[in-house]
Enzyme design. Sequence first.
Site, PDB file in Angstrom:
ATOM      1  CG  ASN A 188      -1.844  -1.224   1.208  1.00 14.19           C
ATOM      2  OD1 ASN A 188      -2.397  -1.610   0.175  1.00 14.19           O
ATOM      3  ND2 ASN A 188      -1.971  -1.861   2.363  1.00 14.19           N
ATOM      4  NE  ARG A 189       3.711   1.998  -4.858  1.00 15.46           N
ATOM      5  CZ  ARG A 189       3.663   0.740  -5.288  1.00 15.46           C
ATOM      6  NH1 ARG A 189       3.578  -0.260  -4.428  1.00 15.46           N
ATOM      7  NH2 ARG A 189       3.696   0.470  -6.578  1.00 15.46           N
ATOM      8  CG  LEU A 190       1.003   2.525   4.029  1.00 17.31           C
ATOM      9  CD1 LEU A 190       0.081   1.924   5.087  1.00 17.31           C
ATOM     10  CD2 LEU A 190       0.899   4.048   4.033  1.00 17.31           C
TER      11      LEU A 190
END
Length: 220
Positions: A198-200
């Site tokens: 989630n691009r975290l």
Amino acid sequence: MAGVTDQDIDPAMMRKQYRSEIVHEESLAEDPMEQFTRWFQQAADSHLFEPNAMVVSTATPDGRPSSRTVLLKQFDSRGFVFFTNYASRKGRELAQNPHIALLFPWHPIARQVIVTGTASRIGRDETAAYFRSRPHGSQLGAWASEQSSVIGSRAELDSRYAELEERYPEGEQVPVPPEWGGLRVVPQEVEFWQGHENRLHDRLHYVLEDGKWRLERLCP
């Protein structure tokens, strides 16, 4: 662009979910060079192709940037060392503007290390020691190529090499080119980037302040 159709690959649609463990601040070394040693060993153990390949970015005094891939050849508590012709584009730019950035793009393990700092020439003794450890052909290549200068043809380059090969046959010591040598990058900031779902992503950023390293987390 001619020949492009709707069925061609669209980079905007290329996505990959990175699955890896969260990197916690307390798991990192106090010194970024020690942490780099850990990650570099893990990259090597993962059998990445040339884990010592790094993108080196320099700039002219008026801020015009340039980048290229170079191989890291040494690193220790003093910084990162690579070798080049000092008359090359990067050599000339660093002579006028010592600020530099390094990027280690370890894509298969969803990691990056980003270094910013300043570069300066290493001693000639250090350069000579490394030069003599290179394969004979690479030693000749350092003489044959006036790096970044214009050359008329590939045949001209091969001709230069052949002449050097005749002058310095295998087994004979090749002198170190006077305009060839090492540059040491002394880091002022080092970021360790670990990709996640989630691009975290984790971005752990070391900053040198008053001779001491401070660690902070950046938003991805």
